[in-house]
Scaffold this motif. Structure first.
Motif, PDB file in Angstrom:
ATOM      1  N   HIS A  15    -107.910  -4.311  14.229  1.00 51.82           N
ATOM      2  CA  HIS A  15    -108.790  -3.322  14.019  1.00 51.82           C
ATOM      3  C   HIS A  15    -108.072  -2.765  12.613  1.00 51.82           C
ATOM      4  CE1 HIS A  15    -110.302   0.819  13.832  1.00 51.82           C
ATOM      5  NE2 HIS A  15    -111.321   0.344  14.630  1.00 51.82           N
ATOM      6  N   LYS A  16    -106.763  -2.323  12.509  1.00 52.86           N
ATOM      7  CA  LYS A  16    -106.085  -1.814  11.517  1.00 52.86           C
ATOM      8  C   LYS A  16    -106.380  -2.734  10.284  1.00 52.86           C
ATOM      9  CE  LYS A  16    -102.909   0.778  14.145  1.00 52.86           C
ATOM     10  NZ  LYS A  16    -101.448   1.202  14.275  1.00 52.86           N
ATOM     11  N   LYS A  17    -106.023  -4.071  10.421  1.00 54.03           N
ATOM     12  CA  LYS A  17    -106.117  -4.871   9.330  1.00 54.03           C
ATOM     13  C   LYS A  17    -107.657  -5.175   8.460  1.00 54.03           C
ATOM     14  CE  LYS A  17    -101.711  -7.439  10.234  1.00 54.03           C
ATOM     15  NZ  LYS A  17    -100.962  -8.726   9.712  1.00 54.03           N
ATOM     16  N   ILE A  18    -108.499  -5.071   9.579  1.00 47.58           N
ATOM     17  CA  ILE A  18    -109.792  -5.323   9.069  1.00 47.58           C
ATOM     18  C   ILE A  18    -110.268  -3.997   8.338  1.00 47.58           C
ATOM     19  CG2 ILE A  18    -112.364  -5.262   9.749  1.00 47.58           C
ATOM     20  CD1 ILE A  18    -111.501  -7.179  11.915  1.00 47.58           C
ATOM     21  N   GLU A  19    -109.838  -2.800   8.788  1.00 44.89           N
ATOM     22  CA  GLU A  19    -109.993  -1.598   8.193  1.00 44.89           C
ATOM     23  C   GLU A  19    -109.243  -1.711   6.726  1.00 44.89           C
ATOM     24  OE1 GLU A  19    -110.427   2.525  10.822  1.00 44.89           O
ATOM     25  OE2 GLU A  19    -108.488   1.825  10.453  1.00 44.89           O
ATOM     26  N   GLY A  20    -108.100  -2.272   6.732  1.00 44.89           N
ATOM     27  CA  GLY A  20    -107.338  -2.236   5.413  1.00 44.89           C
ATOM     28  C   GLY A  20    -107.777  -3.211   4.364  1.00 44.89           C
ATOM     29  N   LEU A  21    -109.066  -4.139   4.948  1.00 47.28           N
ATOM     30  CA  LEU A  21    -109.801  -4.959   4.058  1.00 47.28           C
ATOM     31  C   LEU A  21    -111.159  -4.164   3.496  1.00 47.28           C
ATOM     32  CD1 LEU A  21    -109.551  -8.240   5.854  1.00 47.28           C
ATOM     33  CD2 LEU A  21    -108.323  -7.641   3.625  1.00 47.28           C
ATOM     34  N   GLY A  22    -111.326  -2.754   3.947  1.00 55.19           N
ATOM     35  CA  GLY A  22    -112.544  -1.907   3.422  1.00 55.19           C
ATOM     36  C   GLY A  22    -113.567  -2.193   4.296  1.00 55.19           C
ATOM     37  N   HIS A  23    -113.468  -2.645   5.633  1.00 57.67           N
ATOM     38  CA  HIS A  23    -114.448  -2.519   6.613  1.00 57.67           C
ATOM     39  C   HIS A  23    -114.244  -1.416   7.532  1.00 57.67           C
ATOM     40  CE1 HIS A  23    -115.696  -6.341   4.936  1.00 57.67           C
ATOM     41  NE2 HIS A  23    -114.809  -6.809   4.871  1.00 57.67           N
ATOM     42  N   GLN A  24    -115.313  -1.052   8.542  1.00 63.08           N
ATOM     43  CA  GLN A  24    -115.249  -0.233   9.542  1.00 63.08           C
ATOM     44  C   GLN A  24    -115.462  -0.830  10.976  1.00 63.08           C
ATOM     45  OE1 GLN A  24    -117.845   2.617   7.656  1.00 63.08           O
ATOM     46  NE2 GLN A  24    -116.255   3.853   6.959  1.00 63.08           N
ATOM     47  N   PRO A  25    -114.530  -1.161  11.416  1.00 60.82           N
ATOM     48  CA  PRO A  25    -114.891  -1.690  12.907  1.00 60.82           C
ATOM     49  C   PRO A  25    -114.682  -0.680  13.965  1.00 60.82           C
ATOM     50  CG  PRO A  25    -112.579  -2.592  12.198  1.00 60.82           C
ATOM     51  CD  PRO A  25    -113.429  -1.980  11.127  1.00 60.82           C
ATOM     52  N   ALA A  26    -115.321  -1.205  14.949  1.00 58.95           N
ATOM     53  CA  ALA A  26    -115.344  -0.331  16.208  1.00 58.95           C
ATOM     54  C   ALA A  26    -115.150  -1.183  17.395  1.00 58.95           C
ATOM     55  CB  ALA A  26    -116.879   0.502  16.295  1.00 58.95           C
ATOM     56  N   PHE A  27    -114.493  -0.462  18.329  1.00 59.55           N
ATOM     57  CA  PHE A  27    -113.843  -1.227  19.778  1.00 59.55           C
ATOM     58  C   PHE A  27    -115.110  -1.223  20.662  1.00 59.55           C
ATOM     59  CE2 PHE A  27    -109.787   0.872  18.231  1.00 59.55           C
ATOM     60  CZ  PHE A  27    -109.239  -0.421  18.313  1.00 59.55           C
ATOM     61  N   HIS A  28    -115.375  -2.401  21.140  1.00 58.71           N
ATOM     62  CA  HIS A  28    -116.314  -2.736  22.108  1.00 58.71           C
ATOM     63  C   HIS A  28    -115.943  -1.864  23.449  1.00 58.71           C
ATOM     64  CE1 HIS A  28    -119.005  -4.880  24.877  1.00 58.71           C
ATOM     65  NE2 HIS A  28    -119.634  -5.608  23.500  1.00 58.71           N
ATOM     66  N   GLN A  29    -116.723  -1.392  24.102  1.00 57.95           N
ATOM     67  CA  GLN A  29    -116.553  -0.780  25.350  1.00 57.95           C
ATOM     68  C   GLN A  29    -116.491  -1.343  26.502  1.00 57.95           C
ATOM     69  OE1 GLN A  29    -116.072   2.963  24.967  1.00 57.95           O
ATOM     70  NE2 GLN A  29    -116.128   1.857  22.825  1.00 57.95           N
ATOM     71  N   GLN A  30    -116.647  -2.669  26.465  1.00 53.97           N
ATOM     72  CA  GLN A  30    -116.543  -3.349  27.682  1.00 53.97           C
ATOM     73  C   GLN A  30    -115.543  -4.513  27.899  1.00 53.97           C
ATOM     74  OE1 GLN A  30    -120.792  -4.589  27.753  1.00 53.97           O
ATOM     75  NE2 GLN A  30    -121.227  -3.453  29.386  1.00 53.97           N
ATOM     76  N   TYR A  31    -115.125  -5.143  26.663  1.00 58.22           N
ATOM     77  CA  TYR A  31    -114.205  -5.930  26.739  1.00 58.22           C
ATOM     78  C   TYR A  31    -113.314  -6.143  25.436  1.00 58.22           C
ATOM     79  CZ  TYR A  31    -118.386  -8.452  24.871  1.00 58.22           C
ATOM     80  OH  TYR A  31    -119.739  -8.714  24.344  1.00 58.22           O
ATOM     81  N   TYR A  32    -112.543  -7.013  25.220  1.00 61.11           N
ATOM     82  CA  TYR A  32    -111.537  -6.953  24.205  1.00 61.11           C
ATOM     83  C   TYR A  32    -112.430  -7.797  22.925  1.00 61.11           C
ATOM     84  CZ  TYR A  32    -108.005  -6.565  27.751  1.00 61.11           C
ATOM     85  OH  TYR A  32    -107.289  -6.179  28.805  1.00 61.11           O
ATOM     86  N   ALA A  33    -112.871  -6.829  22.150  1.00 59.23           N
ATOM     87  CA  ALA A  33    -113.797  -7.110  21.146  1.00 59.23           C
ATOM     88  C   ALA A  33    -113.992  -5.805  20.043  1.00 59.23           C
ATOM     89  CB  ALA A  33    -115.126  -7.630  21.350  1.00 59.23           C
ATOM     90  N   LEU A  34    -114.126  -6.443  18.688  1.00 61.13           N
ATOM     91  CA  LEU A  34    -114.591  -5.459  17.751  1.00 61.13           C
ATOM     92  C   LEU A  34    -115.928  -5.551  17.358  1.00 61.13           C
ATOM     93  CD1 LEU A  34    -111.320  -5.556  15.570  1.00 61.13           C
ATOM     94  CD2 LEU A  34    -111.634  -4.029  17.191  1.00 61.13           C
ATOM     95  N   LEU A  35    -116.597  -4.613  16.792  1.00 65.17           N
ATOM     96  CA  LEU A  35    -118.101  -4.679  16.248  1.00 65.17           C
ATOM     97  C   LEU A  35    -118.154  -4.270  15.049  1.00 65.17           C
ATOM     98  CD1 LEU A  35    -119.969  -2.853  19.334  1.00 65.17           C
ATOM     99  CD2 LEU A  35    -119.978  -5.393  18.520  1.00 65.17           C
ATOM    100  N   LEU A  36    -118.518  -5.016  14.143  1.00 67.69           N
ATOM    101  CA  LEU A  36    -118.769  -4.519  12.564  1.00 67.69           C
ATOM    102  C   LEU A  36    -120.357  -4.349  12.262  1.00 67.69           C
ATOM    103  CD1 LEU A  36    -116.025  -6.520  12.612  1.00 67.69           C
ATOM    104  CD2 LEU A  36    -116.186  -5.941  10.116  1.00 67.69           C
ATOM    105  N   LYS A  37    -120.595  -3.109  11.915  1.00 68.05           N
ATOM    106  CA  LYS A  37    -122.382  -2.839  11.660  1.00 68.05           C
ATOM    107  C   LYS A  37    -123.043  -3.113  12.970  1.00 68.05           C
ATOM    108  CE  LYS A  37    -121.802  -4.365   6.605  1.00 68.05           C
ATOM    109  NZ  LYS A  37    -122.365  -5.119   5.614  1.00 68.05           N
ATOM    110  N   ASN A  38    -122.246  -2.907  14.118  1.00 64.81           N
ATOM    111  CA  ASN A  38    -122.947  -2.994  15.163  1.00 64.81           C
ATOM    112  C   ASN A  38    -123.520  -4.391  15.750  1.00 64.81           C
ATOM    113  OD1 ASN A  38    -122.439  -0.170  16.056  1.00 64.81           O
ATOM    114  ND2 ASN A  38    -124.220   0.511  14.591  1.00 64.81           N
ATOM    115  N   LYS A  39    -123.206  -5.200  14.786  1.00 60.66           N
ATOM    116  CA  LYS A  39    -124.109  -6.629  15.259  1.00 60.66           C
ATOM    117  C   LYS A  39    -123.011  -7.840  15.110  1.00 60.66           C
ATOM    118  CE  LYS A  39    -128.712  -5.930  13.376  1.00 60.66           C
ATOM    119  NZ  LYS A  39    -129.671  -6.595  12.448  1.00 60.66           N
ATOM    120  N   LEU A  40    -122.159  -7.661  14.339  1.00 61.66           N
ATOM    121  CA  LEU A  40    -121.187  -8.797  14.128  1.00 61.66           C
ATOM    122  C   LEU A  40    -120.073  -8.352  14.841  1.00 61.66           C
ATOM    123  CD1 LEU A  40    -120.175 -11.449  12.612  1.00 61.66           C
ATOM    124  CD2 LEU A  40    -118.814 -10.158  11.149  1.00 61.66           C
ATOM    125  N   GLU A  41    -119.841  -9.283  16.004  1.00 59.87           N
ATOM    126  CA  GLU A  41    -118.954  -9.074  17.407  1.00 59.87           C
ATOM    127  C   GLU A  41    -117.469 -10.260  17.064  1.00 59.87           C
ATOM    128  OE1 GLU A  41    -120.209  -8.414  21.195  1.00 59.87           O
ATOM    129  OE2 GLU A  41    -118.919 -10.106  21.695  1.00 59.87           O
TER     130      GLU A  41
END
Length: 230
Positions: A15-41
């Motif tokens: 999450h931190k490294k993707i943020e450092g690349l200029g993106h805004q990921p979010a943590f998935h609420q159900q399993y070990y995953a990140l979401l970008l723009k609410n679509k790319l998982e």
């Protein structure tokens, strides 16, 4: 003290490294995953393999998108290090350098027109935009090959095999061992592509015979241009 959950730790570092690349990921609420723009998982799972050397960490990664990658892009990556933290840092960097950039770039409108090529579908010309990772080299290369050498070897074969879906993706690895044995894989849309492997194996046979070990890997996304010849 609670033991560290390294799957959670890995996702936090990613999450931190993707943020450092200029993106805004979010943590998935159900399993070990990140979401970008609410679509790319991006879903991750550390593989517990007791047969691995203690310096090796294996990570399973699945990248999905409901429109572009509905069945997922699968990969198993390796990280190296003396500590778990070092291995996690290493495997994340491998993912970001080898997979993430082509995938995230393919979600944008820009592309390199010099890499475009066409295929034919029922008499209709289809234009493809190409999003490659950097060519990752292993071993001691006396002269580094061009960034797009693998694409040059495979492009004519790709025009006859790319699926009409919006996105196709290709994972390539090829190496020549000190014994002269050539080991590689060519995975198109998660499936082995034997013709592609034969082509890059032939290429590897031309490498410097004096080198003990040489290898290269690359990940490429192909995006269909819907505005071409409409």
């Amino acid at each position: 003290m609670q033991p560290i959950n390294y799957n959670v730790y890995l996702l936090e570092i990613l999450h931190k490294k993707i943020e450092g690349l200029g993106h805004q990921p979010a943590f998935h609420q159900q399993y070990y995953a990140l979401l970008l723009k609410n679509k790319l998982e991006i879903a991750t799972e550390i593989i517990d393999n007791p047969e691995n050397h203690k310096s090796i960490l294996q990570l399973k990664v699945v990248v999905t998108h409901p429109e572009y990658f509905p069945e997922g892009i699968f990969d198993c990556l390796v990280g190296l290090g003396d500590t778990m933290e070092d291995k996690i840092d290493s495997v994340i960097d491998n993912f970001l350098n080898a997979n993430f950039q082509p995938i995230i770039n393919s979600q944008q409108e820009f592309h390199n027109p010099k890499l475009d090529f066409t295929s034919n579908e029922n008499g209709k010309e289809i234009l493809w935009h190409v999003y490659p990772s950097h060519l990752l080299l292993q071993g001691n290369w006396q002269q580094e090959p061009s960034e797009n050498i693998l694409l040059d070897y495979l492009q004519s074969r790709l025009t006859a095999i790319l699926f009409p879906q919006k996105m196709n993706w290709l994972k390539i690895y090829i190496s020549r061992q000190p014994s002269g044995e050539i080991i590689g894989e060519c995975i198109l849309n998660n499936q082995p592509w034997e013709e592609g492997l034969e082509a890059i194996t032939e290429y590897a046979q031309s490498w410097d015979l004096n080198a003990k070990f040489l290898g290269m890997k690359q990940f490429i996304v192909f995006k269909r241009c819907d505005n071409h010849n409409l």
